[in-house]
Design a protein around this motif. Structure first.
Motif, PDB file in Angstrom:
ATOM      1  N   GLU A 162      -0.214 -13.796  -1.303  1.00 55.86           N
ATOM      2  CA  GLU A 162      -1.701 -14.029  -1.842  1.00 55.86           C
ATOM      3  C   GLU A 162      -2.354 -14.797  -0.919  1.00 55.86           C
ATOM      4  O   GLU A 162      -2.043 -15.419   0.039  1.00 55.86           O
ATOM      5  N   ALA A 163      -3.557 -14.264  -0.734  1.00 60.31           N
ATOM      6  CA  ALA A 163      -4.699 -14.728   0.152  1.00 60.31           C
ATOM      7  C   ALA A 163      -5.837 -15.642  -0.786  1.00 60.31           C
ATOM      8  O   ALA A 163      -6.127 -15.135  -2.025  1.00 60.31           O
ATOM      9  N   ALA A 164      -6.195 -16.741  -0.505  1.00 56.62           N
ATOM     10  CA  ALA A 164      -6.779 -17.947  -1.147  1.00 56.62           C
ATOM     11  C   ALA A 164      -8.332 -17.535  -0.935  1.00 56.62           C
ATOM     12  O   ALA A 164      -8.717 -17.578   0.570  1.00 56.62           O
ATOM     13  N   ALA A 165      -9.063 -17.520  -1.919  1.00 56.63           N
ATOM     14  CA  ALA A 165     -10.557 -17.764  -1.690  1.00 56.63           C
ATOM     15  C   ALA A 165     -11.155 -16.549  -0.929  1.00 56.63           C
ATOM     16  O   ALA A 165     -11.746 -16.863   0.224  1.00 56.63           O
ATOM     17  N   VAL A 166     -10.901 -15.483  -1.163  1.00 61.06           N
ATOM     18  CA  VAL A 166     -11.344 -14.288  -0.602  1.00 61.06           C
ATOM     19  C   VAL A 166     -13.007 -14.038  -0.717  1.00 61.06           C
ATOM     20  O   VAL A 166     -13.258 -14.009  -1.763  1.00 61.06           O
ATOM     21  N   ALA A 167     -13.813 -14.273   0.136  1.00 61.46           N
ATOM     22  CA  ALA A 167     -15.280 -14.168  -0.124  1.00 61.46           C
ATOM     23  C   ALA A 167     -15.818 -12.715  -0.386  1.00 61.46           C
ATOM     24  O   ALA A 167     -15.123 -11.919   0.039  1.00 61.46           O
ATOM     25  N   ASN A 168     -16.939 -12.718  -1.290  1.00 58.37           N
ATOM     26  CA  ASN A 168     -17.548 -11.440  -1.462  1.00 58.37           C
ATOM     27  C   ASN A 168     -17.885 -10.765   0.054  1.00 58.37           C
ATOM     28  O   ASN A 168     -18.200 -11.710   0.856  1.00 58.37           O
ATOM     29  N   GLY A 169     -18.074  -9.525  -0.123  1.00 55.90           N
ATOM     30  CA  GLY A 169     -18.288  -8.709   1.165  1.00 55.90           C
ATOM     31  C   GLY A 169     -17.077  -8.422   1.930  1.00 55.90           C
ATOM     32  O   GLY A 169     -15.892  -8.387   1.107  1.00 55.90           O
ATOM     33  N   ASN A 170     -17.204  -7.925   3.036  1.00 51.47           N
ATOM     34  CA  ASN A 170     -15.945  -7.755   3.731  1.00 51.47           C
ATOM     35  C   ASN A 170     -15.092  -8.702   4.021  1.00 51.47           C
ATOM     36  O   ASN A 170     -15.385 -10.008   4.322  1.00 51.47           O
ATOM     37  N   PHE A 171     -13.500  -8.626   3.944  1.00 56.94           N
ATOM     38  CA  PHE A 171     -12.758  -9.620   4.291  1.00 56.94           C
ATOM     39  C   PHE A 171     -11.427  -8.955   5.322  1.00 56.94           C
ATOM     40  O   PHE A 171     -11.386  -7.783   5.028  1.00 56.94           O
ATOM     41  N   LYS A 172     -10.877  -9.663   5.903  1.00 58.83           N
ATOM     42  CA  LYS A 172      -9.804  -9.423   6.407  1.00 58.83           C
ATOM     43  C   LYS A 172      -8.904 -10.472   6.109  1.00 58.83           C
ATOM     44  O   LYS A 172      -9.044 -11.690   6.884  1.00 58.83           O
ATOM     45  N   THR A 173      -7.571 -10.492   5.710  1.00 56.65           N
ATOM     46  CA  THR A 173      -6.650 -11.515   5.645  1.00 56.65           C
ATOM     47  C   THR A 173      -5.728 -11.493   6.782  1.00 56.65           C
ATOM     48  O   THR A 173      -5.074 -10.342   6.964  1.00 56.65           O
ATOM     49  N   ASN A 174      -5.174 -12.334   7.556  1.00 52.58           N
ATOM     50  CA  ASN A 174      -4.596 -12.389   8.647  1.00 52.58           C
ATOM     51  C   ASN A 174      -3.248 -13.036   8.564  1.00 52.58           C
ATOM     52  O   ASN A 174      -2.952 -14.152   8.016  1.00 52.58           O
ATOM     53  N   ALA A 175      -2.423 -12.300   9.152  1.00 52.55           N
ATOM     54  CA  ALA A 175      -0.852 -12.618   9.222  1.00 52.55           C
ATOM     55  C   ALA A 175      -0.407 -13.533   7.798  1.00 52.55           C
ATOM     56  O   ALA A 175       0.254 -14.531   7.695  1.00 52.55           O
ATOM     57  N   LEU A 176      -0.340 -12.577   6.621  1.00 50.85           N
ATOM     58  CA  LEU A 176       0.235 -13.125   5.463  1.00 50.85           C
ATOM     59  C   LEU A 176       1.695 -12.841   5.736  1.00 50.85           C
ATOM     60  O   LEU A 176       2.076 -11.853   6.255  1.00 50.85           O
ATOM     61  N   THR A 177       2.504 -13.580   5.145  1.00 53.37           N
ATOM     62  CA  THR A 177       4.051 -13.728   5.172  1.00 53.37           C
ATOM     63  C   THR A 177       4.320 -13.024   3.901  1.00 53.37           C
ATOM     64  O   THR A 177       4.266 -13.758   2.869  1.00 53.37           O
ATOM     65  N   PRO A 178       4.758 -12.026   3.850  1.00 55.36           N
ATOM     66  CA  PRO A 178       5.247 -11.205   2.680  1.00 55.36           C
ATOM     67  C   PRO A 178       6.663 -11.580   2.042  1.00 55.36           C
ATOM     68  O   PRO A 178       7.358 -12.226   2.898  1.00 55.36           O
ATOM     69  N   LEU A 179       6.728 -11.786   0.757  1.00 56.38           N
ATOM     70  CA  LEU A 179       7.816 -12.492   0.245  1.00 56.38           C
ATOM     71  C   LEU A 179       8.900 -11.284   0.000  1.00 56.38           C
ATOM     72  O   LEU A 179      10.255 -11.742   0.087  1.00 56.38           O
ATOM     73  N   SER A 180       8.769 -10.214   0.393  1.00 54.08           N
ATOM     74  CA  SER A 180       9.445  -8.809   0.459  1.00 54.08           C
ATOM     75  C   SER A 180       9.348  -8.079   1.849  1.00 54.08           C
ATOM     76  O   SER A 180       7.884  -8.256   2.299  1.00 54.08           O
ATOM     77  N   ALA A 181      10.219  -7.226   2.271  1.00 57.49           N
ATOM     78  CA  ALA A 181      10.022  -6.400   3.330  1.00 57.49           C
ATOM     79  C   ALA A 181       8.884  -5.503   3.010  1.00 57.49           C
ATOM     80  O   ALA A 181       8.758  -4.997   1.812  1.00 57.49           O
ATOM     81  N   VAL A 182       7.880  -5.224   4.107  1.00 55.08           N
ATOM     82  CA  VAL A 182       6.947  -4.154   3.992  1.00 55.08           C
ATOM     83  C   VAL A 182       7.028  -3.153   5.218  1.00 55.08           C
ATOM     84  O   VAL A 182       7.231  -3.655   6.472  1.00 55.08           O
ATOM     85  N   THR A 183       7.030  -2.194   4.855  1.00 58.28           N
ATOM     86  CA  THR A 183       7.197  -0.981   5.980  1.00 58.28           C
ATOM     87  C   THR A 183       5.988   0.039   5.968  1.00 58.28           C
ATOM     88  O   THR A 183       5.559   0.189   4.747  1.00 58.28           O
ATOM     89  N   ALA A 184       6.026   0.445   7.086  1.00 60.31           N
ATOM     90  CA  ALA A 184       4.691   1.608   7.093  1.00 60.31           C
ATOM     91  C   ALA A 184       5.109   2.846   6.152  1.00 60.31           C
ATOM     92  O   ALA A 184       6.106   3.020   5.985  1.00 60.31           O
ATOM     93  N   GLY A 185       4.121   3.165   5.680  1.00 60.14           N
ATOM     94  CA  GLY A 185       4.147   4.308   4.752  1.00 60.14           C
ATOM     95  C   GLY A 185       4.396   4.044   3.227  1.00 60.14           C
ATOM     96  O   GLY A 185       4.187   4.851   2.314  1.00 60.14           O
ATOM     97  N   GLN A 186       4.573   2.642   2.994  1.00 64.79           N
ATOM     98  CA  GLN A 186       4.470   2.120   1.603  1.00 64.79           C
ATOM     99  C   GLN A 186       3.148   2.258   1.106  1.00 64.79           C
ATOM    100  O   GLN A 186       2.175   1.981   1.955  1.00 64.79           O
ATOM    101  N   LYS A 187       2.788   2.125  -0.245  1.00 69.02           N
ATOM    102  CA  LYS A 187       1.455   2.127  -0.837  1.00 69.02           C
ATOM    103  C   LYS A 187       1.188   0.632  -1.240  1.00 69.02           C
ATOM    104  O   LYS A 187       2.290  -0.271  -1.913  1.00 69.02           O
TER     105      LYS A 187
END
Length: 202
Positions: free
Chosen positions: A145-170
């Motif tokens: 979860e990213a908190a308080a994402v502003a309107n317009g463009n955003f980039k959330t940095n270095a989120l720690t996923p609760l489950s493993a994420v691999t390239a190629g997943q959607k």
């Protein structure tokens, strides 16, 4: 065990409901239903059910949409400035994801995108998407979860996923504001070893 029609149905002006939560242990499994996983509103598009939050759940293998803010039988497309003010959760716009990257070094997740909403989202949640014919969700595995994402463009940095994420997943996402939670966004494919450049840092 799914229902023959909708998994969870919120309508008739029902407000301030919470399905799940931001912590991993609060999520529900909403699956194998004959139509939508979660429906908020009714087919007229004039339902006044608002401030309903759908957070941190595992939603997959439903015949319809994962989350449907009903004003049609399909995905409720975003509108400029999120000006529509009727229907489930006032038909809150969903995020538009432009790029996703997972670091092969530390497993951190970076997501770029944009928001066009009448209200600043209090949170944007990211999910590994289940196979779904519309390519808008469903959100099978809650990641972060990213908190308080502003309107317009955003980039959330270095989120720690609760489950493993691999390239190629959607990846898919929802936005939650004071109006409630949106439908799932259009899926994008997670990349590896290349940080997103399409969106500026918010």
């Amino acid at each position: 065990i799914g229902n023959a029609t909708i998994g969870i149905f919120i309508s008739f002006g029902s407000n301030d409901n919470l399905i799940g939560g931001s912590a991993a242990v609060q999520g529900n499994v909403i699956a194998f239903n004959g139509t939508d996983g979660v429906t908020i509103g009714d087919a007229s598009g004039s339902d006044t059910s608002v401030r309903n939050q759908v957070l941190g759940n595992s939603i997959f293998d439903n015949t319809g949409l994962g989350i449907n803010l009903v004003d049609s039988s399909g995905v409720d497309t975003n509108d400029a400035g999120d000006a529509d003010s009727t229907g489930g959760n006032n038909r809150q716009n969903f995020p538009v994801l432009s790029a996703a990257f997972v670091s092969s070094v530390n497993g951190k997740l970076i997501v770029g995108g944009s928001m066009d909403s009448a209200l600043t989202p209090s949170k944007v949640q990211f999910f590994i998407a289940d196979a779904e014919t519309s390519n808008y969700g469903e959100g099978k595995v809650y990641l972060a979860e990213a908190a308080a994402v502003a309107n317009g463009n955003f980039k959330t940095n270095a989120l720690t996923p609760l489950s493993a994420v691999t390239a190629g997943q959607k990846l898919t996402a929802t936005a939650t504001t004071a109006d409630g939670t949106s439908e799932f966004s259009l899926n994008i494919v997670v990349q590896g070893n290349t940080a997103p450049t399409a969106a500026a840092t918010a």
